[in-house]
Design a protein around this motif. Sequence first.
Motif, PDB file in Angstrom:
ATOM      1  N   HIS A  34       0.772  -1.248   0.051  1.00 43.49           N
ATOM      2  CA  HIS A  34      -0.052   0.082  -0.003  1.00 43.49           C
ATOM      3  C   HIS A  34       0.871   1.342   0.172  1.00 43.49           C
ATOM      4  CE1 HIS A  34      -3.478   2.439   0.882  1.00 43.49           C
ATOM      5  NE2 HIS A  34      -2.901   3.024   1.867  1.00 43.49           N
ATOM      6  N   THR A  35       1.972   1.080   0.772  1.00 44.98           N
ATOM      7  CA  THR A  35       2.854   2.221   0.951  1.00 44.98           C
ATOM      8  C   THR A  35       3.775   2.575  -0.548  1.00 44.98           C
ATOM      9  OG1 THR A  35       3.517   1.998   3.190  1.00 44.98           O
ATOM     10  CG2 THR A  35       4.982   3.341   1.804  1.00 44.98           C
ATOM     11  N   ARG A  36       3.908   1.684  -1.287  1.00 44.89           N
ATOM     12  CA  ARG A  36       4.713   1.700  -2.282  1.00 44.89           C
ATOM     13  C   ARG A  36       3.591   2.154  -3.488  1.00 44.89           C
ATOM     14  NH1 ARG A  36       7.335  -3.055  -0.548  1.00 44.89           N
ATOM     15  NH2 ARG A  36       5.567  -4.313  -1.457  1.00 44.89           N
ATOM     16  N   GLU A  37       2.332   1.608  -3.138  1.00 46.52           N
ATOM     17  CA  GLU A  37       1.373   2.186  -4.176  1.00 46.52           C
ATOM     18  C   GLU A  37       1.042   3.591  -4.222  1.00 46.52           C
ATOM     19  OE1 GLU A  37      -1.939   2.234  -7.068  1.00 46.52           O
ATOM     20  OE2 GLU A  37      -0.061   1.080  -6.604  1.00 46.52           O
ATOM     21  N   GLY A  38       1.194   4.254  -2.794  1.00 48.62           N
ATOM     22  CA  GLY A  38       0.844   5.469  -2.793  1.00 48.62           C
ATOM     23  C   GLY A  38       2.148   6.426  -2.994  1.00 48.62           C
ATOM     24  N   ASP A  39       3.362   5.815  -2.902  1.00 52.76           N
ATOM     25  CA  ASP A  39       4.294   6.593  -3.786  1.00 52.76           C
ATOM     26  C   ASP A  39       4.003   6.711  -5.196  1.00 52.76           C
ATOM     27  OD1 ASP A  39       5.579   6.682  -1.167  1.00 52.76           O
ATOM     28  OD2 ASP A  39       6.863   4.830  -1.351  1.00 52.76           O
ATOM     29  N   GLU A  40       3.743   5.680  -6.036  1.00 52.48           N
ATOM     30  CA  GLU A  40       3.666   5.594  -7.308  1.00 52.48           C
ATOM     31  C   GLU A  40       2.430   6.628  -7.479  1.00 52.48           C
ATOM     32  OE1 GLU A  40       2.772   1.608  -8.418  1.00 52.48           O
ATOM     33  OE2 GLU A  40       4.833   0.921  -8.196  1.00 52.48           O
ATOM     34  N   ILE A  41       1.538   6.659  -6.935  1.00 48.98           N
ATOM     35  CA  ILE A  41       0.600   7.600  -6.894  1.00 48.98           C
ATOM     36  C   ILE A  41       0.775   8.989  -7.090  1.00 48.98           C
ATOM     37  CG2 ILE A  41      -1.784   8.626  -6.102  1.00 48.98           C
ATOM     38  CD1 ILE A  41      -2.516   5.680  -5.644  1.00 48.98           C
ATOM     39  N   THR A  42       1.780   9.272  -5.775  1.00 46.75           N
ATOM     40  CA  THR A  42       2.362  10.521  -5.757  1.00 46.75           C
ATOM     41  C   THR A  42       3.169  10.924  -6.971  1.00 46.75           C
ATOM     42  OG1 THR A  42       2.472  10.352  -3.336  1.00 46.75           O
ATOM     43  CG2 THR A  42       4.112  12.001  -4.185  1.00 46.75           C
ATOM     44  N   ALA A  43       4.080   9.966  -7.379  1.00 46.61           N
ATOM     45  CA  ALA A  43       4.732  10.164  -8.405  1.00 46.61           C
ATOM     46  C   ALA A  43       3.875  10.626  -9.872  1.00 46.61           C
ATOM     47  CB  ALA A  43       5.636   8.944  -9.071  1.00 46.61           C
ATOM     48  N   GLN A  44       2.789   9.894  -9.788  1.00 49.13           N
ATOM     49  CA  GLN A  44       1.929  10.473 -11.196  1.00 49.13           C
ATOM     50  C   GLN A  44       1.342  11.662 -10.962  1.00 49.13           C
ATOM     51  OE1 GLN A  44      -1.202   7.404 -11.864  1.00 49.13           O
ATOM     52  NE2 GLN A  44      -2.305   8.566 -13.296  1.00 49.13           N
ATOM     53  N   ARG A  45       0.839  12.014  -9.549  1.00 50.25           N
ATOM     54  CA  ARG A  45       0.516  13.421  -9.216  1.00 50.25           C
ATOM     55  C   ARG A  45       1.536  14.681  -9.889  1.00 50.25           C
ATOM     56  NH1 ARG A  45      -0.242  12.729  -4.264  1.00 50.25           N
ATOM     57  NH2 ARG A  45      -2.062  11.731  -4.229  1.00 50.25           N
ATOM     58  N   LYS A  46       2.667  14.310  -9.437  1.00 50.85           N
ATOM     59  CA  LYS A  46       3.823  15.249 -10.081  1.00 50.85           C
ATOM     60  C   LYS A  46       3.788  15.315 -11.372  1.00 50.85           C
ATOM     61  CE  LYS A  46       6.917  13.923  -6.026  1.00 50.85           C
ATOM     62  NZ  LYS A  46       8.218  13.362  -5.722  1.00 50.85           N
ATOM     63  N   ARG A  47       3.306  14.400 -12.027  1.00 48.08           N
ATOM     64  CA  ARG A  47       3.219  14.501 -13.747  1.00 48.08           C
ATOM     65  C   ARG A  47       2.042  14.972 -14.477  1.00 48.08           C
ATOM     66  NH1 ARG A  47       6.985  11.028 -11.608  1.00 48.08           N
ATOM     67  NH2 ARG A  47       9.143  10.865 -12.554  1.00 48.08           N
ATOM     68  N   LEU A  48       1.112  15.454 -13.568  1.00 50.25           N
ATOM     69  CA  LEU A  48      -0.014  15.971 -13.930  1.00 50.25           C
ATOM     70  C   LEU A  48       0.217  17.158 -14.701  1.00 50.25           C
ATOM     71  CD1 LEU A  48      -2.712  15.421 -11.092  1.00 50.25           C
ATOM     72  CD2 LEU A  48      -2.592  14.081 -13.310  1.00 50.25           C
ATOM     73  N   PRO A  49      -0.709  17.530 -15.981  1.00 51.71           N
ATOM     74  CA  PRO A  49      -0.502  18.804 -16.469  1.00 51.71           C
ATOM     75  C   PRO A  49      -0.862  20.046 -15.374  1.00 51.71           C
ATOM     76  CG  PRO A  49      -2.185  17.759 -17.327  1.00 51.71           C
ATOM     77  CD  PRO A  49      -1.562  16.788 -16.332  1.00 51.71           C
ATOM     78  N   MET A  50      -0.987  21.031 -15.891  1.00 53.45           N
ATOM     79  CA  MET A  50      -1.322  22.089 -14.855  1.00 53.45           C
ATOM     80  C   MET A  50      -2.113  23.312 -15.567  1.00 53.45           C
ATOM     81  SD  MET A  50       2.114  23.859 -13.922  1.00 53.45           S
ATOM     82  CE  MET A  50       3.004  25.031 -15.154  1.00 53.45           C
ATOM     83  N   VAL A  51      -3.036  24.100 -15.083  1.00 56.63           N
ATOM     84  CA  VAL A  51      -3.733  24.929 -15.669  1.00 56.63           C
ATOM     85  C   VAL A  51      -3.530  26.233 -14.980  1.00 56.63           C
ATOM     86  CG1 VAL A  51      -5.724  24.568 -14.141  1.00 56.63           C
ATOM     87  CG2 VAL A  51      -6.052  25.768 -16.406  1.00 56.63           C
ATOM     88  N   GLU A  52      -3.283  27.272 -15.871  1.00 59.72           N
ATOM     89  CA  GLU A  52      -3.100  28.744 -15.379  1.00 59.72           C
ATOM     90  C   GLU A  52      -4.324  29.450 -14.832  1.00 59.72           C
ATOM     91  OE1 GLU A  52      -0.431  32.733 -16.385  1.00 59.72           O
ATOM     92  OE2 GLU A  52      -0.941  31.164 -18.231  1.00 59.72           O
ATOM     93  N   VAL A  53      -4.041  30.039 -13.733  1.00 58.48           N
ATOM     94  CA  VAL A  53      -5.052  30.784 -13.020  1.00 58.48           C
ATOM     95  C   VAL A  53      -4.711  32.196 -12.865  1.00 58.48           C
ATOM     96  CG1 VAL A  53      -6.325  30.856 -10.692  1.00 58.48           C
ATOM     97  CG2 VAL A  53      -5.447  28.740 -11.406  1.00 58.48           C
ATOM     98  N   ASP A  54      -5.646  33.110 -12.978  1.00 58.87           N
ATOM     99  CA  ASP A  54      -5.503  34.553 -13.061  1.00 58.87           C
ATOM    100  C   ASP A  54      -4.653  34.729 -11.703  1.00 58.87           C
ATOM    101  OD1 ASP A  54      -5.430  37.279 -13.140  1.00 58.87           O
ATOM    102  OD2 ASP A  54      -7.431  37.550 -13.553  1.00 58.87           O
ATOM    103  N   ALA A  55      -3.380  35.458 -11.437  1.00 56.62           N
ATOM    104  CA  ALA A  55      -2.705  35.531 -10.368  1.00 56.62           C
ATOM    105  C   ALA A  55      -3.362  36.778  -9.750  1.00 56.62           C
ATOM    106  CB  ALA A  55      -1.299  35.827 -10.771  1.00 56.62           C
ATOM    107  N   SER A  56      -4.000  37.610 -10.602  1.00 53.81           N
ATOM    108  CA  SER A  56      -4.847  38.812  -9.837  1.00 53.81           C
ATOM    109  C   SER A  56      -5.687  38.497  -9.142  1.00 53.81           C
ATOM    110  CB  SER A  56      -4.755  40.199 -10.814  1.00 53.81           C
ATOM    111  OG  SER A  56      -5.871  39.472 -11.888  1.00 53.81           O
ATOM    112  N   ILE A  57      -6.284  37.401  -9.136  1.00 53.79           N
ATOM    113  CA  ILE A  57      -7.822  37.313  -8.501  1.00 53.79           C
ATOM    114  C   ILE A  57      -7.582  37.844  -6.860  1.00 53.79           C
ATOM    115  CG2 ILE A  57      -9.533  35.640  -7.569  1.00 53.79           C
ATOM    116  CD1 ILE A  57      -8.464  33.980 -10.181  1.00 53.79           C
ATOM    117  N   PRO A  58      -8.541  38.563  -6.323  1.00 48.57           N
ATOM    118  CA  PRO A  58      -8.369  38.951  -5.206  1.00 48.57           C
ATOM    119  C   PRO A  58      -8.905  38.248  -4.038  1.00 48.57           C
ATOM    120  CG  PRO A  58     -10.076  40.122  -6.053  1.00 48.57           C
ATOM    121  CD  PRO A  58      -9.803  39.211  -7.294  1.00 48.57           C
TER     122      PRO A  58
END
Length: 248
Positions: free
Chosen positions: A37-61
């Motif tokens: 289970h721990t090793r599977e969690g490490d693999e999930i974390t590794a996949q999470r790091k490789r997700l794409p990202m989406v830009e958010v307006d930095a000026s949102i108050p």
Amino acid sequence: MRKHERAVPERTALPPVVDRATFDADLNHLRAREKAHTREGDEITAQRKRLPMVEVDASIPVTGPDGPVTLLEAFEGRTQLLAYYYMWHTGHPAEEQCQGCTWCTGQVQEISYLHSRDITFAVFAQGPYAESRAYRDFMGWTMPWYSGVGSLERLLVGRNIGQMYLISYVRQGDRVFETYWTTMRGVEVMDNNYALMDLTVYGRQEPFEDSPDGWPKQWATEDPVLPKVIDGRPIAQWSRIEAGRLTS
């Protein structure tokens, strides 16, 4: 027993008693699953790091103690931001505020370790600043606190406002990107009490658990979704009340 403490009935259901060798053998069998289970969690974390990202307006108050600041400023100069979107019932007293958010948020106390890894943790309340900040002060919390009112539609685009969220952001210069988000049981990562309860023989004592017949389900009667209340208040509030803190 104090009025707000819960009566604990005498336990009758227990695991079978065996000799040490049998106990160790069964525990070692479970340990193999735990390690997997721990090793599977490490693999999930590794996949999470490789997700794409989406830009958010930095000026949102968002609103902080000195008034409006931008999402970028909420990073406090660090590269990463973890923002917990706290559910809020505007106009309701402290005892009626979200018990699940109280449960999780109250356990994020020592954030210097996050800071050492260039991460800021902050709460973005989904209610007015003054009202929600008063609750933060009543609870004795010290993490950065903002109100997202007026900006929630932009911050939570495509998601239901009024639900708890934990969102991870990263910045590159003056640009901000969202890299991950989770909700509901996903926010249990903020909590240590559940993890500790899961190591005990009776576990969380909540309805959803797969427990042997006769195991206590003492938290099945207060609230079937978020059973974290005693005598009508989130559990963590009672120590604050005994310390003489005012709820408003």
